[in-house]
Design an enzyme around this catalytic site. Structure first.
Site, mmCIF file in Angstrom:
data_model
loop_
_atom_site.group_PDB
_atom_site.id
_atom_site.type_symbol
_atom_site.label_atom_id
_atom_site.label_comp_id
_atom_site.label_asym_id
_atom_site.label_seq_id
_atom_site.Cartn_x
_atom_site.Cartn_y
_atom_site.Cartn_z
ATOM 1 C CB CYS A 73 51.472 60.126 175.265
ATOM 2 S SG CYS A 73 50.794 59.708 176.867
HETATM 3 C C1 LIG Z 1 49.235 55.105 176.407
HETATM 4 S S1 LIG Z 1 49.418 53.742 176.905
HETATM 5 C C2 LIG Z 1 48.219 52.899 176.035
HETATM 6 C C3 LIG Z 1 46.990 52.644 176.762
HETATM 7 C C4 LIG Z 1 45.760 52.065 176.208
HETATM 8 N N1 LIG Z 1 45.572 52.230 174.805
HETATM 9 C C5 LIG Z 1 44.643 51.722 177.131
HETATM 10 O O1 LIG Z 1 43.306 51.980 176.550
HETATM 11 O O2 LIG Z 1 44.980 51.402 178.182
HETATM 12 C C6 LIG Z 1 50.732 52.901 176.276
HETATM 13 C C7 LIG Z 1 51.364 51.592 176.576
HETATM 14 O O3 LIG Z 1 52.506 51.224 175.791
HETATM 15 C C8 LIG Z 1 52.774 50.463 176.584
HETATM 16 N N2 LIG Z 1 54.284 50.089 175.890
HETATM 17 C C9 LIG Z 1 55.327 50.894 176.199
HETATM 18 N N3 LIG Z 1 56.370 50.464 175.848
HETATM 19 C C10 LIG Z 1 56.151 49.172 175.080
HETATM 20 C C11 LIG Z 1 56.939 48.411 173.982
HETATM 21 N N4 LIG Z 1 58.240 48.516 174.091
HETATM 22 N N5 LIG Z 1 56.044 47.218 173.680
HETATM 23 C C12 LIG Z 1 54.783 47.195 173.670
HETATM 24 N N6 LIG Z 1 54.273 48.041 174.547
HETATM 25 C C13 LIG Z 1 54.764 49.297 175.165
HETATM 26 C C14 LIG Z 1 52.811 50.886 177.995
HETATM 27 O O4 LIG Z 1 52.883 49.878 179.024
HETATM 28 C C15 LIG Z 1 51.602 51.337 177.919
HETATM 29 O O5 LIG Z 1 50.690 50.556 178.492
#
Ligand SMILES: C[S@@+](CC[C@H](N)C(=O)[O-])C[C@H]1O[C@@H](n2cnc3c(N)ncnc32)[C@H](O)[C@@H]1O
Length: 397
Positions: A73
């Site tokens: 986000c």
């Molecule tokens: C808002 S957080 C989600 C949190 C999750 N729903 C939780 O309860 O912990 C977004 C997540 O997307 C991951 N992320 C960012 N870029 C990514 C990518 N290219 N591929 C996979 N995951 C990714 C980040 O590391 C982060 O943990």
């Protein structure tokens, strides 16, 4: 009724969405998460479930009933970069749609659950939500979303999040809108101080964006880019005390068991700030558990709550299909689950706010033209600063 639903969790973080679904009997069969710190936590709590890394490299996934995705986000949140859905971080969600698109239509999951910041509906004139719902329709889904407050689900944390649910056959309205508390029992007016309560606020602010929360904390956040945590402050009026919560209570404020994020500390160069980062990023488990229970046992929906709109402004709750959008008149509290107010909730001692932190906030507060602080709050800060100067509190680090 126990559920046998299977989940593929994208952008899984530390599994806040998935843990809520597991508590209702569902099981994860696939995760996608890039951050090693989060992957370590997932491995520990969901042993044996495969974890893919970067979503950009994912070609296919196992057949599942539900896809979950709390996509990054940073580009959408008010505190973040505000670049919108085209930003490099939030734009990653396009890969989710690429992956679903690659699945033969009849084998696509029945449900897609997306979670994000509530600010998404207003950013860039609503282009983010327009894009998401447009993609879901293109892939053969009807959709609904609702902004909900974590406090409705029994934790004393004000955390407004948008839950977007899409289904191929089911009626998403029965999931998202069949429960509603018309007048949520909250009043976060600043002047409204009860000596027995605890009050949460962002001590890094002072002039605006205070996050004042009566007997609760404002949204837990990820902290600074360089890994410095900035948990909200808690004021205890009857003790003239200001402190910040322990990481374990912060995990509980997100609905996790204590030490849920501890496994990440086994990584080389791990810092305590990593735990704060992971917790601040997560979905509140109580919130996702409510959603899971609604998907498993939907309620009765009253169509009188809805009216068709022509999208000048995206409402707080809506559903749609084939280009039509309906506003739904519901509150941010689907239920009012009895939970402990903050003054009874915390299990661990608060860490006293530093003199520098308190004094900085105090200076901003007394000079603020936008916020009318109650005298008892200002007086309590002055007393606390004197107590620190008099050596009443010990500070580690
Ligand atoms: C808002 S957080 C989600 C949190 C999750 N729903 C939780 O309860 O912990 C977004 C997540 O997307 C991951 N992320 C960012 N870029 C990514 C990518 N290219 N591929 C996979 N995951 C990714 C980040 O590391 C982060 O943990």
């Amino acid at each position: 009724m126990p559920s046998s639903l299977t989940i593929a969790g994208f952008f899984a973080g530390i599994g806040g969405i998935e843990e809520g679904f597991h508590k209702e009997g569902a099981s994860s069969v696939f995760f996608c998460e890039k951050d090693e710190r989060a992957r370590t936590v997932l491995q520990s709590h969901f042993p044996g479930v495969p974890i893919a890394g970067d979503i950009q490299d994912v070609i296919s996934i196992p057949k599942v009933d539900i896809i979950t995705a709390g996509f990054p986000c940073q580009d959408l949140s008010q505190a973040g970069l505000k670049k919108g859905i085209g930003g490099t971080q939030s734009g990653l969600v396009q890969h989710l749609f690429r992956i679903i698109d690659s699945i033969e239509k009849s084998a696509r999951p029945e449900w897609i659950v997306i979670e994000n910041v509530s600010y998404m509906i207003s950013l860039d004139s609503g282009n983010a939500i327009k894009y998401l719902t447009g993609e879901l329709e293109r892939l053969g889904y009807s959709w609904g979303y609702r902004i909900v407050d974590a406090r409705a689900f029994g934790v004393p944390q004000r955390r407004l999040r948008l839950l977007l649910v899409a289904a191929r056959h089911a009626d998403v309205r029965e999931v998202l809108f069949s429960q509603n508390i018309e007048d949520p029992p909250v009043d976060d007016t600043i002047g409204n101080v009860d000596n027995a309560g605890y009050y949460g606020f962002y001590w890094t602010e002072g002039k605006r964006g205070l996050g004042w929360t009566v007997d609760g904390v404002p949204t837990l956040k990820i902290g600074s880019k360089i890994g410095i945590p900035s948990p909200p402050a808690i004021w205890i009026p009857k003790e003239d005390f200001f402190g910040t919560p322990d990481i374990r209570d912060s995990e509980r404020l997100q609905g996790f068991e204590i030490d849920w994020t501890l496994p990440t500390m086994s990584l080389p160069k791990a810092k305590q700030g990593d735990r704060w980062h992971l917790v601040g990023n997560a979905v509140c488990v109580n919130m996702s558990r409510w959603l899971a229970s609604q998907i498993i046992s939907p309620g009765q929906y009253h169509p009188s709550l809805e009216k068709e709109i022509h999208r000048k402004k995206w409402p707080k709750a809506a559903y749609g299909y084939k280009g039509k959008v309906f506003e739904v008149s519901v509150s941010t509290w689907p239920v009012c689950t009895q939970g402990e107010p903050l003054h009874n909730f915390l299990n661990f001692p608060l860490k006293p706010l530093s003199h520098k932190g308190m004094n900085g906030f105090y200076t901003r507060a007394v000079n603020s033209e936008l916020i009318n602080y109650p005298n008892c709050f200002i007086g309590s800060m002055e007393k606390y600063l004197k107590d620190i100067e008099g050596g009443t509190y010990e500070f580690s680090e």
